[in-house]
Design a protein around this motif. Structure first.
Motif, PDB file in Angstrom:
ATOM      1  N   THR A   6       0.648  -1.108  -0.247  1.00 40.89           N
ATOM      2  CA  THR A   6      -0.019   0.654  -0.416  1.00 40.89           C
ATOM      3  C   THR A   6       0.500   1.555   0.013  1.00 40.89           C
ATOM      4  OG1 THR A   6       0.087  -0.997   2.232  1.00 40.89           O
ATOM      5  CG2 THR A   6      -2.026  -0.847   1.136  1.00 40.89           C
ATOM      6  N   VAL A  13      -5.298  -2.624   0.777  1.00 45.32           N
ATOM      7  CA  VAL A  13      -5.409  -3.673   0.659  1.00 45.32           C
ATOM      8  C   VAL A  13      -6.063  -4.336   1.835  1.00 45.32           C
ATOM      9  CG1 VAL A  13      -4.118  -5.963   2.171  1.00 45.32           C
ATOM     10  CG2 VAL A  13      -3.227  -4.445   0.092  1.00 45.32           C
ATOM     11  N   ASN A  15      -7.719  -7.511   4.830  1.00 47.01           N
ATOM     12  CA  ASN A  15      -8.404  -8.675   5.515  1.00 47.01           C
ATOM     13  C   ASN A  15      -9.290  -9.051   6.057  1.00 47.01           C
ATOM     14  OD1 ASN A  15      -5.526  -9.673   4.251  1.00 47.01           O
ATOM     15  ND2 ASN A  15      -4.506  -8.318   6.155  1.00 47.01           N
ATOM     16  N   SER A  26      -7.837 -12.227   1.134  1.00 43.24           N
ATOM     17  CA  SER A  26      -7.007 -10.662   0.765  1.00 43.24           C
ATOM     18  C   SER A  26      -7.551 -10.044  -0.337  1.00 43.24           C
ATOM     19  CB  SER A  26      -5.411 -11.144   0.895  1.00 43.24           C
ATOM     20  OG  SER A  26      -4.937 -11.272   2.346  1.00 43.24           O
ATOM     21  N   VAL A  28      -6.890  -6.850  -2.937  1.00 41.95           N
ATOM     22  CA  VAL A  28      -5.615  -6.034  -3.040  1.00 41.95           C
ATOM     23  C   VAL A  28      -6.957  -4.835  -4.340  1.00 41.95           C
ATOM     24  CG1 VAL A  28      -4.229  -4.994  -4.940  1.00 41.95           C
ATOM     25  CG2 VAL A  28      -3.789  -7.141  -3.599  1.00 41.95           C
ATOM     26  N   CYS A 132     -12.761  -6.496   1.274  1.00 46.83           N
ATOM     27  CA  CYS A 132     -12.895  -5.425  -0.033  1.00 46.83           C
ATOM     28  C   CYS A 132     -13.697  -4.259   1.265  1.00 46.83           C
ATOM     29  CB  CYS A 132     -13.493  -5.693  -0.918  1.00 46.83           C
ATOM     30  SG  CYS A 132     -14.146  -4.458  -2.023  1.00 46.83           S
ATOM     31  N   ALA A 135     -10.545  -2.776   3.807  1.00 45.61           N
ATOM     32  CA  ALA A 135      -9.616  -2.220   2.062  1.00 45.61           C
ATOM     33  C   ALA A 135      -9.553  -0.910   2.940  1.00 45.61           C
ATOM     34  CB  ALA A 135      -9.633  -2.247   0.619  1.00 45.61           C
ATOM     35  N   SER A 161       4.434  -9.061   2.907  1.00 41.57           N
ATOM     36  CA  SER A 161       4.547  -7.723   2.082  1.00 41.57           C
ATOM     37  C   SER A 161       5.729  -6.947   2.328  1.00 41.57           C
ATOM     38  CB  SER A 161       2.924  -6.522   2.764  1.00 41.57           C
ATOM     39  OG  SER A 161       2.609  -5.889   1.366  1.00 41.57           O
ATOM     40  N   LEU A 175       2.280  -7.989  -2.073  1.00 50.32           N
ATOM     41  CA  LEU A 175       1.690  -8.702  -1.127  1.00 50.32           C
ATOM     42  C   LEU A 175       1.883 -10.646  -1.531  1.00 50.32           C
ATOM     43  CD1 LEU A 175       0.057  -8.636   0.892  1.00 50.32           C
ATOM     44  CD2 LEU A 175      -2.015  -8.394  -1.062  1.00 50.32           C
TER      45      LEU A 175
END
Length: 333
Positions: A6, A13, A15, A26, A28, A132, A135, A161, A175
């Protein structure tokens, strides 16, 4: 700089994980649609919507990329991400319809001790949506997201990461969910194969051993076909076309080969996505070369960080985490 993917402007990102089921997702998320490509060099991949990433295909950009546990069940996660993105007005427009473009890769974590008896509704759609929605610029490493249930042959795997800035000023980050058939460390010792690339003691700072352990090259493998797969995303703030992104993804695979023994086998999936957020123009092939070199380095570092930051799963027979076995090792002054 947080030493995370990031750090690349335009990349977030999220999780989400399920402790009872010992798996996770995860995401992105690109703040604006990004050009992307994928390179698959392992023999046992699991993917969704990756064909559209090839340079000759019509769609030019993606909205997000998903990494997930759950083996093929995990491919539901992209649907959850798409549902959230539609609510936000994101996607490829076809008339009045919006179709978010969300490629995905999965890893196998079905035999790690978690409860996988989910019946007709695996949790991955909901996990994808939650990831999402979560993030942001900061996120957890180790036993988190897609790396929650990941393992290597000898130690707990995890989510890693790392980031770097090239000589020309491009930011490059990686990542990775480390679920390798082999190992990230040498023999039975603590030393990471990726040690030459480490920055600021990000995975313990113990460097190389004084002499290569006699058992360093003895193969250590887990499971069988379909039980593995290391999946990754590398990103940069450069403006890339899909063909250039493909070249970066290919080069980034060197990072897996530097950090894992073995890599790219018939028993691994080994999938790398590459994306460019388009914040800076690339002036000629030498700048692209810098990005490619940095992509392989940050991916190697991210692999080691994923294993270093992991915590063991709370199940009988679970593999130990690196810190469980080697956490008391001190770096010499």
């Amino acid at each position: 700089m947080q030493n995370l993917i990031t750090d690349v402007p335009g990349v977030l990102v999220g999780n989400a994980d399920d402790r009872e089921r010992a798996t996770g997702v995860s995401v992105v998320l690109f703040e604006e649609a990004a050009a992307a490509a994928v390179s698959i060099l392992g023999g046992a991949p699991g993917v969704r919507d990756t064909a559209l990433l090839e340079p000759e295909m019509t769609v030019e950009t993606v909205d997000a990329i998903v990494l997930s546990g759950g083996s093929a069940f995990g491919l539901d996660a992209a649907g959850g991400v798409m549902a959230v993105l539609v609510e936000r007005g994101r996607g490829f427009r076809v008339g009045d319809a919006l179709v978010p473009i969300v490629p995905q890769a999965i890893l196998f974590d079905l035999l790690n001790g978690g409860d996988k008896a989910w019946g007709r509704k695996p949790p991955f759609f909901d996990l994808g949506a939650a990831a999402c929605e979560a993030a942001s610029a900061g996120f957890r490493l180790g036993t988190a997201g897609a790396g929650y249930g990941a393992t290597t042959a000898t130690l707990k795997g995890g989510l890693g990461s790392a980031s770097a800035v090239t000589e020309s000023g491009f930011v490059v980050g990686a990542l990775v969910a480390v679920n390798a058939v082999g190992t990230a460390t040498m023999g039975e010792g603590p030393h990471f194969w990726a040690a030459p690339y480490e920055q600021n003691a990000e995975f313990g700072g113990i460097g190389w051993p004084y002499a290569r352990p006699k058992d360093a090259l003895v193969p250590r493998l887990k499971g069988g076909p379909g039980r593995n797969t290391t999946i990754a995303v590398v990103a940069t703030d450069a403006r890339l076309g899909k063909a250039q992104a493909k070249r970066i993804a290919n080069a980034a695979h060197d990072g897996l080969a530097r950090a894992l023994r073995p890599a790219h086998t018939p028993l691994d999936g080994d999938i790398v996505f590459a994306a460019g957020t388009g914040r800076r123009e690339v002036a000629g092939p030498m700048a692209l070369n810098e990005i490619a070199m940095a992509a392989s380095d940050v991916l190697a570092r991210a692999v080691a960080r994923g294993v270093y930051e992991a915590t063991a799963l709370p199940y009988p027979g679970a593999l130990p985490a690196w810190k469980d076995r080697f956490g008391r090792i001190m770096v010499s002054p």
